[in-house]
Motif scaffolding. Structure first.
Motif, PDB file in Angstrom:
ATOM      1  N   THR A 115      73.634  34.267  21.590  1.00 27.69           N
ATOM      2  CA  THR A 115      73.483  35.284  22.726  1.00 27.69           C
ATOM      3  C   THR A 115      72.065  35.029  23.289  1.00 27.69           C
ATOM      4  O   THR A 115      72.002  34.867  24.646  1.00 27.69           O
ATOM      5  N   ARG A 116      71.071  35.325  22.393  1.00 26.35           N
ATOM      6  CA  ARG A 116      69.763  35.111  22.894  1.00 26.35           C
ATOM      7  C   ARG A 116      69.551  33.873  23.536  1.00 26.35           C
ATOM      8  O   ARG A 116      68.683  33.473  24.496  1.00 26.35           O
ATOM      9  N   LEU A 117      69.979  32.723  22.796  1.00 23.21           N
ATOM     10  CA  LEU A 117      69.481  31.385  23.153  1.00 23.21           C
ATOM     11  C   LEU A 117      70.157  30.916  24.606  1.00 23.21           C
ATOM     12  O   LEU A 117      69.639  30.187  25.413  1.00 23.21           O
ATOM     13  N   GLN A 118      71.316  31.693  24.653  1.00 25.04           N
ATOM     14  CA  GLN A 118      72.059  31.270  26.309  1.00 25.04           C
ATOM     15  C   GLN A 118      71.305  32.055  27.165  1.00 25.04           C
ATOM     16  O   GLN A 118      71.048  31.500  28.269  1.00 25.04           O
ATOM     17  N   ALA A 119      70.916  33.242  26.905  1.00 25.76           N
ATOM     18  CA  ALA A 119      70.027  33.801  28.036  1.00 25.76           C
ATOM     19  C   ALA A 119      68.756  33.061  28.152  1.00 25.76           C
ATOM     20  O   ALA A 119      68.328  33.012  29.339  1.00 25.76           O
TER      21      ALA A 119
END
Length: 695
Positions: free
Chosen positions: A586-590
């Motif tokens: 999720t953090r990488l997508q953001a």
């Protein structure tokens, strides 16, 4: 002679070829290319005038027609493809499988029916009607799982498998008029699934890569080592093996006699058709490039389906029934008769020169407890005056390449061959022994068939004076209502014993055995009242014993209580890792979304500087673009590695769930899978451990 041929001038992905009537009447080819797109060839219709554009997330799909060919841009790697009807109308739906999603696409309307995220991937697909579901469904073979979606993309069924499901088929296996699901996995398994029951299962010698339902209760299968064959009602009719790999199989009446043959396409470019009854070759032909797929379609609108062959170079050939009969070359029959004559003359010469009329060959299977690394062994002994010159042993999953050839430097009278099967399954051993006198060049060939029992890699040992510490808190307990004598019959058939195990009516069973693969000790105890316990650290062995015992005794329902601390800790850790990996993803997508936005802004500013002829700012913007692009590439690589780790962790969890399910039979196994699935989705470690222990 081909009825038609043309070339798409595109590179085609092997095994990603299908055919469907997307408008309800005209057959069309749907083919996946190496560029991540779908080609649709429709020779008998015009492209629709009204185009409805539809998109989901980052996919921009638009069906662009160019004459008879339309191209659907997917933008992701396509790993499976199929067509079928999900509604009452006659239009087929195109189903596209990817590593993370499944797309059901309506070609005629150029719109998505549904777009579903699947965490386990979509490595194989099938569409059809199953007996326990009211409507046609989409079946997805994933990473150690099978998922079933309805026509709206909603999950209505999920079950666990032993490994990645590479092939699926729908057929009436038991002849009751209702369809069951056939699945083939990378751990060599073939399974027939009917709701929450496994009707039949068997092991092959390599990953099962393709399946095809035939007439009646027959189905064809392909495994990764070049083997193709046919089963009927759980019994193998025939199989053949080649050094080449099978890419596609299809049932088609090639000679027009009204009887279907199995058509096989190989990566060498060979296409052959074999009788479904005995595997005899009916015809064969060779094309210039490897086969990508084979479909059956009325492509010329003649009212009779053609056999359509697609190669990886984009060449497409169509053959009508009866037009591809293999015509033997002149002189072939004469050469075959001459070869048969030579073989008969040699056999006659051998019989005339054989002065021994009392030759015999004895075989036995026994446990070899002499060597440090014990193994099952095959002992061959010849009669007086005869010697063993050569032995050929064929056994699935025992030797590398499935065959072992033993050729002693000096002919011997007795020969021992070690057998080390890798899995706890029965193994048929086919042996050919060449016998003769010491200096002869003519041999008698004896053919022998023996079966190695499923637990032949475990030897019985005396009860230890003290219970090993590692077994005190490990094992599974259950209750059976069978006489101990029947269990003893199972023991004598399932283990390789030097002498039969015998008990009285009042006796209990208490046997200890050592695994010859890892030298670990295990115990099976069954009291006279039916209380049973398997003490072992290996949940796989416990599951194999319970499933084998239940099948032999005809047990339909069996619950159990299990405790495997190491396995519980392993699965709990895997579930915790999944939580962390999801947060990282999720953090990488953001971060990727923020980087993409910044990149777009820099491109606009760079263009402004170019228009204003501001070279200094252009250099500055280019340097910033290079830096951000490098950061995005590194972040993408990190995200890919994170996704791979997530897939491996999910597989580890699914394998653990399968172990837990195999400790039960019937509805108890289904309940275990359901509870474990719910615990994994809720990320509830405690609930997962409870489901593993109590089902």
């Amino acid at each position: 002679m081909a009825a038609f041929t043309f070339n798409l001038q595109k590179k085609i992905e092997p095994s990603l070829v299908t055919c469907g009537k997307f408008d309800g009447s005209h057959p069309c080819l749907a083919i996946a290319t190496s560029a991540g797109s779908i080609l649709i060839h429709s020779p008998h219709r015009q492209p629709p005038a009204n185009i409805i554009d539809s998109s989901h997330e980052n996919l921009e799909r638009r069906l662009e027609w160019n004459g008879e060919i339309a191209e659907l841009q997917i933008g992701r790697q396509i790993i499976s493809l199929c067509t079928g009807r999900l509604h009452e109308d006659e239009r087929d739906i195109l189903i596209i499988g990817m590593h993370t999603h499944v797309l059901a696409y309506q070609v005629e309307e150029n719109a998505d029916l549904f777009y579903k995220q699947v965490a386990d991937g979509a490595y194989s697909l099938a569409v059809g009607k199953l007996s326990w579901l009211p409507n046609p469904v989409t079946i997805i073979g994933g990473n150690c799982s099978v998922t079933i979606l309805n026509n709206e993309g909603i999950e209505i069924f999920w079950t666990v498998m032993g490994d990645i499901v590479r092939s699926l088929a729908i057929l009436d296996f038991d002849g009751d008029g209702e369809n069951e699901l056939l699945a083939g996995t990378e751990d060599y398994e073939l399974k027939i699934i009917k709701e929450d029951l496994i009707l039949w299962e068997t092991k092959e010698t390599a990953p099962v890569t393709a399946l095809a339902a035939l007439s009646g209760k027959q189905f064809a299968y392909v495994v990764g080592n070049g083997t193709v064959g046919i089963y009927e009602g759980g019994q193998r009719l025939w199989r053949i093996k080649s050094k080449h790999r099978v890419v596609a199989i299809k049932c088609y009446d090639v000679n027009g006699d009204g009887v279907m043959e199995l058509v096989t396409g190989w990566n060498s470019g060979k296409i052959d058709a074999r009788s479904c009854i005995n595997g005899d070759t009916v015809f064969k032909l060779q094309i210039n490039s490897p086969v990508a797929g084979i479909v059956e379609a009325d492509y010329r609108r003649t009212g009779r389906p053609d056999l359509v062959i697609v190669s990886i170079t984009g060449e497409i050939r169509g053959y009508s029934a009866g037009s591809i009969i293999d015509t033997p070359e002149p002189g072939v029959a004469i050469r075959q008769l001459i070869a048969k004559k030579q073989a008969l003359l040699m056999e006659l010469r051998q019989r005339n020169n054989d002065n021994s009329s009392s030759s015999y060959l004895s075989t036995k299977l026994a446990i070899n407890a002499i060597t440090a690394r014990t193994a099952a062994r095959l002992v061959l002994a010849s009669g007086p005056g005869l010697f063993i010159h050569c032995v050929i042993v064929f056994a699935e999953g025992v030797f590398e390449g499935e065959t072992l050839v033993v050729h002693p430097k000096i002919p011997v009278g007795e020969l021992e061959i070690e057998l080390r099967p890798a899995k706890n399954t029965p193994v048929d051993i086919h042996v050919k022994v060449c016998l003769g006198s010491a200096n002869t060049d003519l041999f008698q060939v004896f053919e022998i068939v023996r079966q190695l029992p499923p637990f032949s890699m475990y030897e019985l040992i005396p009860r230890p004076a003290e219970l090993p510490n590692n077994l005190r808190n490990c094992g599974v307990s259950f209750q059976i209502s069978e006489r101990p004598q029947r269990v003893v019959l199972w023991l004598n058939q399932s283990f390789l014993l030097s002498e039969e195990f015998i008990i009285t009516d009042e006796s209990s069973i208490d046997i200890w055995f050592r695994g010859m693969r890892d030298n670990k000790i295990h115990c099976l105890q069954i009291s006279s009242t039916g209380n049973a316990m398997i003490q072992t650290q290996d949940p796989n062995l416990a599951g194999d014993i319970i499933q084998s015992l239940a099948m032999y005794l005809g047990i339909q329902e069996l619950g159990s209580e299990a405790k495997f601390p190491d396995e519980e800790q392993k699965l709990s850790s895997a579930l915790e890792r999944i939580k962390d990996l999801k947060e990282v993803d999720t953090r990488l997508q953001a971060d990727a979304a923020g980087g993409s936005t910044l990149l777009k802004n820099l491109v606009v500013r760079l263009e402004d500087s170019r228009i204003l002829n501001d070279l200094e700012n252009m250099r500055k913007r280019l340097h910033q673009l290079k830096t951000i692009n490098g950061d995005l590439i590194r972040a993408h690589e990190f995200r890919v590695n994170s996704r791979k780790e997530l897939a491996l962790t999910l597989k580890e969890l699914n394998v653990g769930v399968r172990y837990a399910a195999r400790l039960r039979v019937g509805h108890a196994a289904t309940s275990t899978v359901t509870r474990c699935r719910a615990a994994i989705q809720e990320e509830n470690t405690r609930a997962l451990v409870t489901a593993l222990q109590n089902g």
